[in-house]
Write a protein that holds these residues in place. Structure first.
Motif, mmCIF file in Angstrom:
data_model
loop_
_atom_site.group_PDB
_atom_site.id
_atom_site.type_symbol
_atom_site.label_atom_id
_atom_site.label_comp_id
_atom_site.label_asym_id
_atom_site.label_seq_id
_atom_site.Cartn_x
_atom_site.Cartn_y
_atom_site.Cartn_z
ATOM 1 N N ASN A 35 -5.193 1.549 -8.737
ATOM 2 C CA ASN A 35 -4.541 1.199 -7.526
ATOM 3 C C ASN A 35 -3.083 1.236 -7.854
ATOM 4 N N ARG B 260 -3.781 -3.764 -2.640
ATOM 5 C CA ARG B 260 -5.232 -4.086 -3.282
ATOM 6 C C ARG B 260 -4.714 -4.738 -4.774
ATOM 7 N N THR C 108 -5.459 -8.608 -5.972
ATOM 8 C CA THR C 108 -6.414 -8.843 -7.070
ATOM 9 C C THR C 108 -5.508 -9.669 -7.887
ATOM 10 N N VAL D 146 -6.727 -7.308 1.423
ATOM 11 C CA VAL D 146 -7.685 -6.354 1.331
ATOM 12 C C VAL D 146 -7.997 -5.537 2.385
ATOM 13 N N ALA E 113 -5.398 -3.079 3.319
ATOM 14 C CA ALA E 113 -5.492 -2.121 2.400
ATOM 15 C C ALA E 113 -6.528 -0.988 2.984
ATOM 16 N N GLU E 114 -7.687 -1.581 3.645
ATOM 17 C CA GLU E 114 -8.847 -0.613 4.098
ATOM 18 C C GLU E 114 -8.451 -0.045 5.459
#
Length: 200
Positions: free
Chosen positions: A117, A160, A164, A181, A184-185
């Protein structure tokens, strides 16, 4: 930032708009149609050979019209729609511009783990405040002068890596990381829909 936010603010209409609707507010279908038309207009204004100056103005749209105005138009639209995707990218940029040191810290903490990423996002290594600010402009600019799907994927990849990093820091917020997240999806799904010609 938990995720590019969804403030709940009522739409505001002046006397002229009220009179045009017979003294009543537009119905939800009209509001939705206006949001999608505005998103399409913004995208089309920056594509098809627009000047660099036009692209720069579109990137700075939040500074010019205010985040509340965009929220009124787009914040309540589905995440996997054109206005929903634009809203998330604009709010992501606004978050980065407002706190680039925090964004850079969270990104740096995540990039060693989320290497794929990191490569997609395209942040200069090592990332500092200036680098993440510049990336936010380049990603948003790519919606107008590049491949919109790629721009959405780069924004998703950035989210992402930040998620993290945020989860790995001692003072990290796991809930906020999970929300990032989710953003991001949604952006990745929107990119797929754009490629399929189905992002409305």
């Amino acid at each position: 930032m938990g995720e590019p936010g969804r403030p709940r603010r009522p739409l505001h209409f002046g006397p002229d708009a009220m009179e045009a609707h017979g003294g009543t507010l537009p119905d939800p279908a009209e509001t939705a149609a206006a949001a999608h038309a505005a998103a399409q207009t913004v995208v089309e204004a920056g594509r098809g050979g627009a000047s660099p100056e036009t692209t720069a103005r579109l990137v700075r749209l939040v500074e010019d019209v205010g985040i509340d105005t965009l929220a009124q138009l787009w914040a309540d639209r589905p995440a996997r729609s054109l206005p929903g995707a634009l809203w998330r990218v604009y709010v992501l940029r606004a978050w980065i511009q407002r706190g680039p040191e925090v964004a850079a810290r969270e990104y740096a903490a995540g990039m060693a783990v989320a290497q794929v990423n990191h490569a997609i996002a395209g942040v200069v290594d090592p990332p500092g405040a200036d680098e993440v600010r510049d990336l936010s402009d380049r990603i948003l600019g790519g919606i107008f002068d590049g491949d919109l799907a790629v721009a959405l994927e780069r924004a998703a990849a950035f989210c992402r890596v930040v998620a993290t990093g945020r989860a790995s820091l001692d003072d990290g917020d796991v809930t906020a990381a999970a929300a990032m997240v989710g953003t991001a999806e949604d952006l990745e799904a929107s990119a797929r829909l754009w490629r399929a010609g189905s992002l409305d």
